[in-house]
Design a protein around this motif. Structure first.
Motif, PDB file in Angstrom:
ATOM      1  N   PRO A 236     -20.114  14.155 -20.244  1.00  0.00           N
ATOM      2  CA  PRO A 236     -21.273  13.643 -19.499  1.00  0.00           C
ATOM      3  C   PRO A 236     -22.520  14.511 -19.620  1.00  0.00           C
ATOM      4  N   GLN A 237     -22.376  15.842 -19.451  1.00  0.00           N
ATOM      5  CA  GLN A 237     -23.567  16.683 -19.517  1.00  0.00           C
ATOM      6  C   GLN A 237     -24.118  16.746 -20.938  1.00  0.00           C
ATOM      7  N   LEU A 238     -23.215  16.695 -21.946  1.00  0.00           N
ATOM      8  CA  LEU A 238     -23.681  16.710 -23.322  1.00  0.00           C
ATOM      9  C   LEU A 238     -24.412  15.414 -23.645  1.00  0.00           C
ATOM     10  N   GLU A 239     -23.860  14.300 -23.174  1.00  0.00           N
ATOM     11  CA  GLU A 239     -24.520  13.017 -23.415  1.00  0.00           C
ATOM     12  C   GLU A 239     -25.900  12.982 -22.774  1.00  0.00           C
ATOM     13  N   ALA A 240     -26.017  13.562 -21.582  1.00  0.00           N
ATOM     14  CA  ALA A 240     -27.317  13.580 -20.913  1.00  0.00           C
ATOM     15  C   ALA A 240     -28.353  14.340 -21.745  1.00  0.00           C
ATOM     16  N   ARG A 241     -27.964  15.472 -22.323  1.00  0.00           N
ATOM     17  CA  ARG A 241     -28.903  16.260 -23.139  1.00  0.00           C
ATOM     18  C   ARG A 241     -29.284  15.520 -24.413  1.00  0.00           C
ATOM     19  N   PHE A 242     -28.319  14.875 -25.039  1.00  0.00           N
ATOM     20  CA  PHE A 242     -28.622  14.160 -26.281  1.00  0.00           C
ATOM     21  C   PHE A 242     -29.482  12.926 -26.015  1.00  0.00           C
ATOM     22  N   GLU A 514     -17.480  13.964 -11.980  1.00  0.00           N
ATOM     23  CA  GLU A 514     -18.934  14.008 -11.987  1.00  0.00           C
ATOM     24  C   GLU A 514     -19.493  14.299 -10.600  1.00  0.00           C
ATOM     25  N   GLU A 515     -18.880  13.680  -9.579  1.00  0.00           N
ATOM     26  CA  GLU A 515     -19.330  13.896  -8.196  1.00  0.00           C
ATOM     27  C   GLU A 515     -19.128  15.347  -7.775  1.00  0.00           C
ATOM     28  N   GLN A 516     -17.971  15.914  -8.115  1.00  0.00           N
ATOM     29  CA  GLN A 516     -17.696  17.296  -7.716  1.00  0.00           C
ATOM     30  C   GLN A 516     -18.580  18.284  -8.476  1.00  0.00           C
ATOM     31  N   LEU A 517     -18.804  18.039  -9.754  1.00  0.00           N
ATOM     32  CA  LEU A 517     -19.704  18.917 -10.511  1.00  0.00           C
ATOM     33  C   LEU A 517     -21.120  18.843  -9.965  1.00  0.00           C
ATOM     34  N   ALA A 518     -21.538  17.647  -9.559  1.00  0.00           N
ATOM     35  CA  ALA A 518     -22.884  17.497  -8.995  1.00  0.00           C
ATOM     36  C   ALA A 518     -23.030  18.314  -7.719  1.00  0.00           C
ATOM     37  N   GLN A 519     -21.975  18.375  -6.911  1.00  0.00           N
ATOM     38  CA  GLN A 519     -22.023  19.172  -5.692  1.00  0.00           C
ATOM     39  C   GLN A 519     -22.173  20.661  -6.011  1.00  0.00           C
ATOM     40  N   VAL A 520     -21.480  21.103  -7.074  1.00  0.00           N
ATOM     41  CA  VAL A 520     -21.621  22.512  -7.474  1.00  0.00           C
ATOM     42  C   VAL A 520     -23.044  22.786  -7.944  1.00  0.00           C
ATOM     43  N   HIS A 521     -23.574  21.912  -8.799  1.00  0.00           N
ATOM     44  CA  HIS A 521     -24.925  22.116  -9.328  1.00  0.00           C
ATOM     45  C   HIS A 521     -25.974  22.061  -8.217  1.00  0.00           C
ATOM     46  N   ALA A 522     -25.716  21.252  -7.190  1.00  0.00           N
ATOM     47  CA  ALA A 522     -26.674  21.124  -6.094  1.00  0.00           C
ATOM     48  C   ALA A 522     -26.607  22.285  -5.105  1.00  0.00           C
ATOM     49  N   HIS A 538     -19.387  24.288 -19.122  1.00  0.00           N
ATOM     50  CA  HIS A 538     -20.250  23.869 -18.021  1.00  0.00           C
ATOM     51  C   HIS A 538     -21.379  24.884 -17.800  1.00  0.00           C
ATOM     52  N   ASP A 539     -22.544  24.355 -17.510  1.00  0.00           N
ATOM     53  CA  ASP A 539     -23.734  25.194 -17.348  1.00  0.00           C
ATOM     54  C   ASP A 539     -24.043  25.339 -15.858  1.00  0.00           C
ATOM     55  N   PHE A 540     -23.261  26.171 -15.172  1.00  0.00           N
ATOM     56  CA  PHE A 540     -23.477  26.426 -13.752  1.00  0.00           C
ATOM     57  C   PHE A 540     -24.583  27.479 -13.616  1.00  0.00           C
ATOM     58  N   ARG A 541     -25.691  27.133 -13.018  1.00  0.00           N
ATOM     59  CA  ARG A 541     -26.866  28.009 -13.011  1.00  0.00           C
ATOM     60  C   ARG A 541     -26.825  29.076 -11.930  1.00  0.00           C
ATOM     61  N   ARG A 542     -26.046  28.874 -10.841  1.00  0.00           N
ATOM     62  CA  ARG A 542     -26.082  29.819  -9.727  1.00  0.00           C
ATOM     63  C   ARG A 542     -24.820  30.656  -9.603  1.00  0.00           C
ATOM     64  N   ILE A 543     -23.872  30.462 -10.505  1.00  0.00           N
ATOM     65  CA  ILE A 543     -22.653  31.281 -10.458  1.00  0.00           C
ATOM     66  C   ILE A 543     -22.957  32.658 -11.049  1.00  0.00           C
ATOM     67  N   THR A 544     -22.668  33.686 -10.277  1.00  0.00           N
ATOM     68  CA  THR A 544     -22.916  35.060 -10.738  1.00  0.00           C
ATOM     69  C   THR A 544     -21.651  35.901 -10.749  1.00  0.00           C
ATOM     70  N   LEU A 545     -20.549  35.371 -10.206  1.00  0.00           N
ATOM     71  CA  LEU A 545     -19.290  36.107 -10.211  1.00  0.00           C
ATOM     72  C   LEU A 545     -18.164  35.150 -10.584  1.00  0.00           C
ATOM     73  N   VAL A 546     -17.339  35.586 -11.529  1.00  0.00           N
ATOM     74  CA  VAL A 546     -16.141  34.842 -11.934  1.00  0.00           C
ATOM     75  C   VAL A 546     -14.948  35.767 -11.739  1.00  0.00           C
ATOM     76  N   ALA A 547     -13.865  35.234 -11.192  1.00  0.00           N
ATOM     77  CA  ALA A 547     -12.661  36.038 -10.969  1.00  0.00           C
ATOM     78  C   ALA A 547     -11.455  35.318 -11.558  1.00  0.00           C
ATOM     79  N   ALA A 548     -10.655  36.035 -12.334  1.00  0.00           N
ATOM     80  CA  ALA A 548      -9.376  35.527 -12.844  1.00  0.00           C
ATOM     81  C   ALA A 548      -8.271  36.192 -12.042  1.00  0.00           C
ATOM     82  N   VAL A 549      -7.443  35.392 -11.390  1.00  0.00           N
ATOM     83  CA  VAL A 549      -6.508  35.929 -10.400  1.00  0.00           C
ATOM     84  C   VAL A 549      -5.183  36.365 -11.013  1.00  0.00           C
ATOM     85  N   GLN A 550      -4.595  35.555 -11.887  1.00  0.00           N
ATOM     86  CA  GLN A 550      -3.272  35.873 -12.445  1.00  0.00           C
ATOM     87  C   GLN A 550      -3.259  35.603 -13.956  1.00  0.00           C
TER      88      GLN A 550
END
Length: 734
Positions: A236-242, A514-522, A538-550
């Motif tokens: 979906p996000q790739l189609e939007a850009r194209f 799509e609905e859940q990704l939109a909530q993250v982007h918003a 995915h191009d999440f603009r406000r994520i600044t920390l990523v954690a891998a648990v296991q």
């Protein structure tokens, strides 16, 4: 339906149809028709008591003789109004069938849209009148074809199916490329390739793809481009850009998608648009490699390392590898893009090997910094802690500043297993040699292999103990724990922190992803918990920390590709942090990747700390060269499913002995390992075994496999408990 009987004197056609599995029928069947039909024409033909779709194929120099006293059955109908599938498409299908050891008809028909396989000629004619441009009629007996355009269409047709672009061939807007992007784009424009675009996460590879597609389409009004991504959720996000870039040039209908998440009518509409040349750009998953694209000039394979490009059912083809073959065959360019290329592609792009041209983009757009890696030694943390205190403090700090966090665990459900400490009972699947996963939300136990599900028992089914407990962790449990731990954390908007989860369980409903990704982007989600489906692309603009648990499990897997996949997953996940350099600068923070591990000194994590994929690849390739593993050797698996493990292994052992007795061509360069059970040896009540074949020469392995097919068919008849067998060429999991 009344099937036609033998036809009167007529033209004999060779038709590819999908014959029953392991039927040992030839690749092509002979049918009679009252007129000649060009290769690539779709026809309805009788097969046994059914009527099926077939593709008229190129007639061999010496057609096989019909059995004595047998007349060919007649073609039931011709699907008029649609241009024949061109020679390039037929060559692709024929190569894929030959290389991956499948029947030609099986692969040819599987490559067509499901709805097209069911349409009668009348139904297709009605659909074409409603939605598609007109095509010239198929030639009648004694008639020849007219002058063709570059797409193979009749240029005299009153409605030529290859429309000229709307708005001219110029550039839409002014897209400023970075120096690294401009250099890569210039190399792609001027050199033949194939290209491996090695760009760090956030380096702007997509913009290079857009530029290259634009250049390819501008070169010819009939040119087409194919852009592939590994998973449906990335389309979906790739189609939007194209669409944003190319709809002003060529119209909104010039960009279409092809993937299994679409309805059958949607897939057929997109496929027909591509086949007609009306769709200039096709975006899709691995199935799109078989799209009919008469004007193909460019193929882009994004995240080329991803194992999702390898089909795991039926014909086990690699869409990435077929993209390389198809581009070479059709004179098109191909770009493989990744921040963590597959070791096969990395090796091929070594200047000393020289099969691919490597293009490097190590910097992030906007001078953004790559995340710092913070390793947490779980041996030094409180016993039983899901989140180490330093990680929880870091997440809390980010949320209180209004930033977002991503927590990665590649295991859905609440817990991998329920366990009774009194008697040792575990929630094993009754049909598989695997555990049923505990899903707390709907209180079910589900097998992720066969799909069997049941309610959670109130007490242990073995001893009656009511105290049965979950063991291990899944994304459901992480979501619940984080929501509890962050319940008192307040965001700058003066609201409580919000935790959400995205995995295969939360995205089953149509439009849910799509609905859940939109909530993250918003910005409506502060902490996102997810599996690998949110760790890449995915191009999440406000994520600044990523954690891998296991993440440690893959470090010691029996699959030699596991470290490569783990490194790629963690690098891709880290790339979700700090993608917007201006946002990070405004927050006065630095993106981080936190990794909880019991093995902080492992060499893989040392390379990950410095984002040093070349060092990791060099170490892995050295190990594989010493062990004689791909890309320094070529492999195939023969897999057998049977009612018992003994039968499955006996079939494989007998097939190996038959190959040695017959001294098959290439055998002297093929090593056949003994048969062994699969890691999950029973699925849905069927026992599974496999046998590995390895050779330093791809050609020798292919000659051996082709000669082995008749012996495998013969051995199947001798093992009555055998359910099925298959050959997996270039397997991605062993």
């Amino acid at each position: 339906m009344n099937l036609p009987a033998a036809a009167p004197a007529a033209h004999l056609l060779q038709v590819a149809v999908s014959t029953p599995a392991h039927s040992a029928l030839g690749d092509l069947l002979s049918y009679a028709c009252d007129r000649p039909l060009p290769p690539g024409t779709l026809v309805r033909v009788p097969l046994g008591r059914r009527e099926v779709l077939g593709v008229v194929w190129d007639a061999p120099a010496e057609p096989p003789p019909l059995p004595a006293g047998m007349a060919p059955r007649a073609v039931a109908g011709v699907l008029e109004g649609m241009a024949p599938l061109d020679a390039a498409w037929r060559r692709l299908v024929a190569f894929a069938a030959r290389y991956y050891q499948r029947a030609l008809g099986e692969l040819a028909l599987a490559a067509l849209p499901p709805q097209l396989r069911e349409l009668t000629p009348e139904q297709l004619a009605r659909r074409m009148r409603r939605t598609s441009p007109a095509f010239p009629p198929l030639p009648q007996a004694g008639e020849g074809g007219g002058e063709g355009c570059k797409n193979g269409h009749n240029a005299q047709s009153p409605a030529h199916p290859c429309p000229l672009p709307q708005g001219g061939e110029g550039v839409v807007g002014s897209i400023s490329l970075s120096a690294e992007q401009a250099s890569a784009a210039a190399q792609i424009d001027t050199n033949p390739g194939p290209f491996l675009l090695f760009g760090s996460t956030g380096s702007g590879k997509t913009e290079v793809y857009l530029h290259s597609v634009q250049q390819a389409l501008a070169a010819s009004p009939a040119a087409q481009a194919l852009v592939m991504v590994p998973e449906i959720n990335l389309t979906p996000q790739l189609e939007a850009r194209f669409r944003e870039r190319f709809a002003p040039l060529y119209g909104d209908a010039a960009v279409v998608s092809l993937h299994s998440g679409m309805t059958n009518p949607q897939r057929l509409k997109s496929w027909l648009a591509a086949h007609a040349g009306a769709a200039r750009i096709v975006l899709g998953t691995r199935m799109a490699i078989f799209a009919s694209l008469p004007g193909l000039r460019l193929i882009v394979v994004d995240e080329e390392h991803d194992a999702s490009y390898k089909q795991q059912e039926g014909a086990r083809y690699s869409a990435r590898d077929l993209a390389l073959w198809r581009a070479r065959d059709q004179g098109a360019k191909v770009i493989l893009g990744s921040a963590t290329p597959s070791l096969e592609s990395w090796h091929a792009s070594d200047p000393a090997v020289g099969r691919y041209q490597r293009l490097e983009m190590p910097s992030r757009i906007g001078a953004g910094a790559l995340p710092r890696l913070r390793l947490i030694d779980m041996g030094q943390q409180p016993r039983g802690a899901i989140f180490a205190p330093p990680l929880l403090a870091a997440i809390t700090e980010r949320v209180e500043r209004g930033e977002q966090c991503l927590v990665l665990l590649n295991r859905r459900g609440f817990a991998p297993v329920l366990h009774c400490h009194a008697c040792g009972w575990k929630s094993d699947c009754p049909h598989c040699s695997a555990h049923q996963v505990f899903h707390k939300i709907d209180r079910t136990l589900r097998c992720h292999h066969c799909g069997f599900a049941q309610r959670v028992p109130r007490a242990c089914p073995s001893c009656g103990n009511p105290d049965i407990a979950p063991v291990g962790r899944g994304t459901e449990q992480l979501e619940e724990q984080l929501a509890q731990l962050l319940r008192n954390v307040i965001t700058p908007e003066r609201r409580a922190a919000r935790v959400a989860r995205i995995d295969a369980d939360t995205t089953k409903a149509k439009g849910a992803l799509e609905e859940q990704l939109a909530q993250v982007h918003a910005g409506d989600v502060d902490v996102l918990v997810g599996t690998q489906m949110v760790a890449k692309g995915h191009d999440f603009r406000r994520i600044t920390l990523v954690a891998a648990v296991q993440p440690d499990g893959a470090l010691f897997s029996s699959d030699f590709r596991a470290p490569e996949r783990l490194f790629a997953l963690l690098m891709q996940a880290a790339g979700r942090a700090g993608r917007d350099a201006r946002y990070v600068a405004a927050q006065e923070s630095h993106p981080e990747m936190w990794l909880q591990t019991w093995h902080p000194d492992h060499a893989l994590y040392a390379a990950l700390r410095h984002h040093d994929y070349p060092a990791f690849a060099a170490q892995q390739l050295a190990e594989r060269a010493g062990a004689g593993m791909p890309p320094f050797a070529h492999q195939a698996l023969v897999r057998a499913d049977a009612r018992s493990q003994e039968t499955a292994q006996a079939f494989l052992q007998a097939a190996a002995e038959a190959a040695r007795t017959a001294a098959l061509p290439g055998l002297e360069q093929v090593f056949i390992f003994p048969p062994v059970p699969l890691a999950v040896q029973r699925v849905a009540g069927v026992e599974r075994a496999q046998m590995l074949l390895e050779s330093p020469q791809r050609g020798a392995l292919q000659r051996f496999l082709a000669a082995w097919q008749p012996l495998l068919h013969a051995e199947r008849a001798r093992h009555k408990g055998l359910v099925r067998w298959l050959v997996d060429v270039d397997p991605q999991g062993i």
